[in-house]
Design a protein around this motif. Structure first.
Motif, PDB file in Angstrom:
ATOM      1  N   SER A 113       0.826  -1.219   0.000  1.00 31.52           N
ATOM      2  CA  SER A 113       0.000   0.000   0.000  1.00 31.52           C
ATOM      3  C   SER A 113       0.854   1.259   0.000  1.00 31.52           C
ATOM      4  O   SER A 113       0.558   2.217  -0.718  1.00 31.52           O
ATOM      5  CB  SER A 113      -0.928   0.010   1.214  1.00 31.52           C
ATOM      6  N   GLU A 114       1.924   1.265   0.794  1.00 32.83           N
ATOM      7  CA  GLU A 114       2.825   2.432   0.856  1.00 32.83           C
ATOM      8  C   GLU A 114       3.506   2.691  -0.473  1.00 32.83           C
ATOM      9  O   GLU A 114       3.605   3.830  -0.925  1.00 32.83           O
ATOM     10  CB  GLU A 114       3.907   2.212   1.918  1.00 32.83           C
ATOM     11  N   ASN A 117       0.425   2.764  -3.658  1.00 32.07           N
ATOM     12  CA  ASN A 117      -0.763   3.603  -3.501  1.00 32.07           C
ATOM     13  C   ASN A 117      -2.062   2.878  -3.851  1.00 32.07           C
ATOM     14  O   ASN A 117      -3.014   3.480  -4.357  1.00 32.07           O
ATOM     15  CB  ASN A 117      -0.639   4.900  -4.308  1.00 32.07           C
ATOM     16  N   THR A 118      -2.077   1.587  -3.643  1.00 36.55           N
ATOM     17  CA  THR A 118      -3.271   0.761  -3.772  1.00 36.55           C
ATOM     18  C   THR A 118      -3.072  -0.441  -2.863  1.00 36.55           C
ATOM     19  O   THR A 118      -1.967  -0.674  -2.378  1.00 36.55           O
ATOM     20  CB  THR A 118      -3.538   0.340  -5.234  1.00 36.55           C
TER      21      THR A 118
END
Length: 187
Positions: A113-114, A117-118
């Motif tokens: 995620s970091e 960005n998903t």
């Protein structure tokens, strides 16, 4: 043995292209699979530079960062699972990734995620939807057969997810004349 991680190596054709490049440069390898090359020996600085230049010229990139290597492994496992395995998922995705990569799923999820960005789940869904598009374009399987092959609980669930991601129903997509699929390395 040394493992190199390569970005954008997402299909069997990519594997062949990288294999040809290694052979052309006289670099011995033990194995090649999506996103990874295992070499017999470490490369010299010069060999690594030349390999990196040649790979970049054909659309690939060596990945040096440990975090980015893990991200690439996650992506390649998902791509392999969705696009190249004909068996249904026997474990849930989090168990599979944790087992294969030897990391706690929370760590993998947060890292992904970091960096991307998903979420892993959204990436997995995007891959599944691209596979649905491919199967719809081939027009060889019914929507019910596609749902079963991709481990959806029902046709309705597949249809709802497809519409949520693409804005189209599977039948509307199937009837479109223009190409609506995305390359796997652009997801």
């Amino acid at each position: 043995m040394v493992t190199l991680f390569i970005k954008n190596m997402v299909c069997n054709r990519c594997v062949m292209v990288v294999q040809n490049e290694l052979e052309k440069l006289g670099i011995s390898f033990v194995s090649i699979k999506l996103g990874e090359v295992t070499l017999e020996n470490d490369l010299s600085i010069k060999e690594k530079e030349v390999l990196e230049q040649n790979l970049t010229a054909i659309g690939f990139r060596l990945i040096d960062s440990k975090k980015k290597q893990v991200i690439e492994q996650i992506k390649n496992l998902i791509i392999d699972l969705v696009h190249y395995q004909d068996t249904s998922l026997k474990h849930n995705l989090s168990e599979l990734l944790s087992k294969e990569l030897q990391f706690d799923y929370n760590y993998l999820s947060n890292l992904f995620s970091e960096e991307e960005n998903t979420t892993i789940e959204k990436y997995f869904i995007a891959q599944k939807i691209e596979k649905v598009k491919e199967l719809l374009a081939y027009d060889e399987l019914s929507l019910s057969e596609i749902a079963q092959r991709l481990n959806y609980s029902s046709v309705a669930y597949l249809s709802n997810q497809f519409k949520k991601v693409t804005g189209l129903t599977p039948n509307h997509f199937k009837n479109l004349k223009e190409e609506k699929r995305k390359p796997l390395d652009n997801l």
